[in-house]
Scaffold this motif. Structure first.
Motif, mmCIF file in Angstrom:
data_model
loop_
_atom_site.group_PDB
_atom_site.id
_atom_site.type_symbol
_atom_site.label_atom_id
_atom_site.label_comp_id
_atom_site.label_asym_id
_atom_site.label_seq_id
_atom_site.Cartn_x
_atom_site.Cartn_y
_atom_site.Cartn_z
ATOM 1 N N ASP A 1 0.832 -1.191 0.000
ATOM 2 C CA ASP A 1 0.000 0.000 0.000
ATOM 3 C C ASP A 1 0.879 1.257 0.000
ATOM 4 O OD1 ASP A 1 -2.532 1.336 0.105
ATOM 5 O OD2 ASP A 1 -2.132 1.766 2.222
ATOM 6 N N ASP A 2 1.954 1.254 0.795
ATOM 7 C CA ASP A 2 2.882 2.387 0.809
ATOM 8 C C ASP A 2 3.562 2.541 -0.546
ATOM 9 O OD1 ASP A 2 2.296 3.081 3.370
ATOM 10 O OD2 ASP A 2 4.111 2.261 4.270
ATOM 11 N N ALA A 3 3.918 1.407 -1.168
ATOM 12 C CA ALA A 3 4.563 1.470 -2.480
ATOM 13 C C ALA A 3 3.611 2.035 -3.532
ATOM 14 C CB ALA A 3 5.051 0.090 -2.895
ATOM 15 N N VAL B 1 0.357 7.408 -7.541
ATOM 16 C CA VAL B 1 -0.655 8.451 -7.686
ATOM 17 C C VAL B 1 -0.169 9.547 -8.630
ATOM 18 C CG1 VAL B 1 -1.906 10.248 -6.421
ATOM 19 C CG2 VAL B 1 -1.665 7.980 -5.439
ATOM 20 N N ASP B 2 1.134 9.793 -8.639
ATOM 21 C CA ASP B 2 1.719 10.848 -9.460
ATOM 22 C C ASP B 2 2.479 10.221 -10.623
ATOM 23 O OD1 ASP B 2 2.882 13.091 -10.500
ATOM 24 O OD2 ASP B 2 4.039 13.597 -8.707
ATOM 25 N N PRO B 3 2.213 10.625 -11.864
ATOM 26 C CA PRO B 3 2.953 10.048 -12.993
ATOM 27 C C PRO B 3 4.455 10.272 -12.897
ATOM 28 C CG PRO B 3 1.090 11.345 -13.783
ATOM 29 C CD PRO B 3 1.180 11.562 -12.309
ATOM 30 N N ALA B 4 4.886 11.306 -12.168
ATOM 31 C CA ALA B 4 6.318 11.588 -12.059
ATOM 32 C C ALA B 4 7.073 10.513 -11.290
ATOM 33 C CB ALA B 4 6.540 12.941 -11.382
ATOM 34 N N SER B 5 6.382 9.758 -10.455
ATOM 35 C CA SER B 5 7.044 8.711 -9.678
ATOM 36 C C SER B 5 6.453 7.330 -9.947
ATOM 37 C CB SER B 5 6.952 9.038 -8.184
ATOM 38 O OG SER B 5 5.604 9.184 -7.790
ATOM 39 N N ALA B 6 5.508 7.229 -10.868
ATOM 40 C CA ALA B 6 4.825 5.953 -11.137
ATOM 41 C C ALA B 6 5.767 4.970 -11.822
ATOM 42 C CB ALA B 6 3.600 6.188 -12.006
ATOM 43 N N GLN B 7 5.730 3.733 -11.372
ATOM 44 C CA GLN B 7 6.477 2.647 -12.016
ATOM 45 C C GLN B 7 5.497 1.660 -12.640
ATOM 46 O OE1 GLN B 7 9.865 2.049 -12.221
ATOM 47 N NE2 GLN B 7 10.338 4.020 -11.277
ATOM 48 N N TYR B 8 4.573 1.160 -11.830
ATOM 49 C CA TYR B 8 3.631 0.145 -12.285
ATOM 50 C C TYR B 8 2.543 0.725 -13.195
ATOM 51 C CZ TYR B 8 5.745 -2.311 -8.349
ATOM 52 O OH TYR B 8 6.632 -2.876 -7.485
ATOM 53 N N LEU B 9 2.088 1.939 -12.890
ATOM 54 C CA LEU B 9 0.967 2.521 -13.621
ATOM 55 C C LEU B 9 1.388 3.503 -14.715
ATOM 56 C CD1 LEU B 9 -1.529 3.183 -10.678
ATOM 57 C CD2 LEU B 9 -1.437 1.238 -12.234
ATOM 58 N N LEU B 10 2.688 3.602 -14.994
ATOM 59 C CA LEU B 10 3.165 4.561 -15.989
ATOM 60 C C LEU B 10 2.560 4.284 -17.359
ATOM 61 C CD1 LEU B 10 4.928 6.958 -16.730
ATOM 62 C CD2 LEU B 10 6.838 5.376 -17.040
ATOM 63 N N GLU C 1 0.162 6.754 -19.689
ATOM 64 C CA GLU C 1 0.461 7.028 -21.099
ATOM 65 C C GLU C 1 -0.711 6.623 -22.001
ATOM 66 O OE1 GLU C 1 5.328 6.575 -20.952
ATOM 67 O OE2 GLU C 1 4.083 4.806 -21.302
ATOM 68 N N ARG C 2 -1.371 5.521 -21.658
ATOM 69 C CA ARG C 2 -2.523 5.082 -22.448
ATOM 70 C C ARG C 2 -3.661 6.080 -22.333
ATOM 71 N NH1 ARG C 2 -6.869 2.836 -20.741
ATOM 72 N NH2 ARG C 2 -5.959 2.259 -18.742
ATOM 73 N N VAL C 3 -3.925 6.587 -21.121
ATOM 74 C CA VAL C 3 -5.003 7.555 -20.912
ATOM 75 C C VAL C 3 -4.691 8.879 -21.621
ATOM 76 C CG1 VAL C 3 -6.143 8.975 -19.154
ATOM 77 C CG2 VAL C 3 -5.806 6.547 -18.745
ATOM 78 N N LEU C 4 -3.439 9.321 -21.566
ATOM 79 C CA LEU C 4 -3.054 10.577 -22.196
ATOM 80 C C LEU C 4 -3.018 10.476 -23.717
ATOM 81 C CD1 LEU C 4 -0.203 11.597 -19.752
ATOM 82 C CD2 LEU C 4 -2.359 12.816 -20.078
ATOM 83 N N GLY C 5 -2.770 9.282 -24.233
ATOM 84 C CA GLY C 5 -2.671 9.096 -25.680
ATOM 85 C C GLY C 5 -1.331 9.580 -26.199
ATOM 86 N N PRO C 6 -1.129 9.473 -27.502
ATOM 87 C CA PRO C 6 0.142 9.925 -28.070
ATOM 88 C C PRO C 6 0.325 11.431 -27.879
ATOM 89 C CG PRO C 6 -1.221 8.834 -29.738
ATOM 90 C CD PRO C 6 -2.031 8.910 -28.491
ATOM 91 N N ASP C 7 1.558 11.830 -27.672
ATOM 92 C CA ASP C 7 1.850 13.244 -27.482
ATOM 93 C C ASP C 7 1.652 13.981 -28.798
ATOM 94 O OD1 ASP C 7 2.903 15.434 -25.815
ATOM 95 O OD2 ASP C 7 4.497 15.439 -27.303
ATOM 96 N N PRO C 8 0.849 15.044 -28.802
ATOM 97 C CA PRO C 8 0.585 15.742 -30.071
ATOM 98 C C PRO C 8 1.810 16.426 -30.660
ATOM 99 C CG PRO C 8 -0.416 16.925 -28.238
ATOM 100 C CD PRO C 8 0.115 15.635 -27.686
ATOM 101 N N TYR C 9 2.860 16.588 -29.865
ATOM 102 C CA TYR C 9 4.067 17.257 -30.354
ATOM 103 C C TYR C 9 5.209 16.280 -30.602
ATOM 104 C CZ TYR C 9 1.180 20.857 -28.377
ATOM 105 O OH TYR C 9 0.109 21.643 -28.082
ATOM 106 N N GLY C 10 4.923 14.992 -30.512
ATOM 107 C CA GLY C 10 5.922 13.985 -30.835
ATOM 108 C C GLY C 10 7.029 13.824 -29.818
ATOM 109 N N ARG C 11 6.815 14.298 -28.599
ATOM 110 C CA ARG C 11 7.861 14.171 -27.585
ATOM 111 C C ARG C 11 8.053 12.731 -27.131
ATOM 112 N NH1 ARG C 11 5.726 18.463 -23.328
ATOM 113 N NH2 ARG C 11 3.769 17.641 -24.110
ATOM 114 N N ASP C 12 7.057 11.873 -27.382
ATOM 115 C CA ASP C 12 7.166 10.481 -26.948
ATOM 116 C C ASP C 12 7.726 9.586 -28.042
ATOM 117 O OD1 ASP C 12 4.993 10.682 -28.607
ATOM 118 O OD2 ASP C 12 3.601 9.648 -27.288
#
Length: 196
Positions: free
Chosen positions: A49-51, A56-65, A69-80
């Motif tokens: 639970d602590d892990a 919760v924050d994409p900046a530190s997410a490992q498992y949910l990263l 990315e799937r929810v945000l979709g492809p970056d419209p500026y091609g940064r990904d």
């Protein structure tokens, strides 16, 4: 904050009903041995639970990263595009997840900084009463123009024996920040870009 198995076991024994049927005073008693697997699982759950708090924050997410990315979709500026490290993917997902669309020059400077590019923005003043004689005059529409000053770009020059008619004498790759700012600039503004 997670607890260790022994701490959980002590707390389970403390809340056990009193009496001779379930003696709780002796940690080696049968009741304590029966509660130990539950204490281990509760402790493991609290550690996991602590892990998961980091997820919760994409900046530190490992498992949910990948889910962010799937929810945000492809970056419209091609940064990904291309191969990014985990840290770069986290930073990109975080900046897209928490992006604020302000219209002040400071907002665009912060936006460029999220790309790792330092810019400055020049605003032009319209001619007004009480200007000094040596003040630069500007036409009325220039007050709605911003000049975005980007770092100098690497120029690619053509050599006499390597190009033919119709080729550019020199060229450079524009910064990706230019596309982002051009897409987000306020409707009343004209944005021009200066590579210096």
């Amino acid at each position: 904050m997670s607890r260790g198995p022994d701490q959980v076991l002590t707390e389970l024994l403390a809340i056990s009903p009193p009496g001779d049927v379930l003696p709780s005073g002796d940690a080696g008693a049968m009741w304590a041995n029966w509660l130990r697997p539950f204490a281990n699982e509760i402790s493991l759950f609290e550690v996991l639970d602590d892990a998961m708090l980091a997820e919760v924050d994409p900046a530190s997410a490992q498992y949910l990263l990948t889910d962010y990315e799937r929810v945000l979709g492809p970056d419209p500026y091609g940064r990904d595009a291309g191969s990014l490290t985990i840290a770069q993917r986290q930073q990109l997902a975080h900046s897209r997840w928490t992006a604020k669309y302000g219209v002040r020059p400071a907002d665009f400077i912060a936006l460029a900084a999220s790309f790792g590019v330092a810019i400055s923005i020049t605003e032009f003043a319209d001619l007004q009463v009480n200007f000094f004689a040596d003040a630069q005059c500007a036409d009325t529409p220039i007050q709605f123009t911003w000049q975005v000053n980007l770092p100098a770009s690497v120029m690619a020059y053509a050599f006499a024996n390597e190009f033919s008619a119709g080729d550019l004498v020199s060229s450079f790759e524009p910064s990706n920040v230019q596309n982002v700012i051009a897409a987000r600039n306020p409707a009343q503004l004209t944005v021009v870009f200066n590579y210096a």
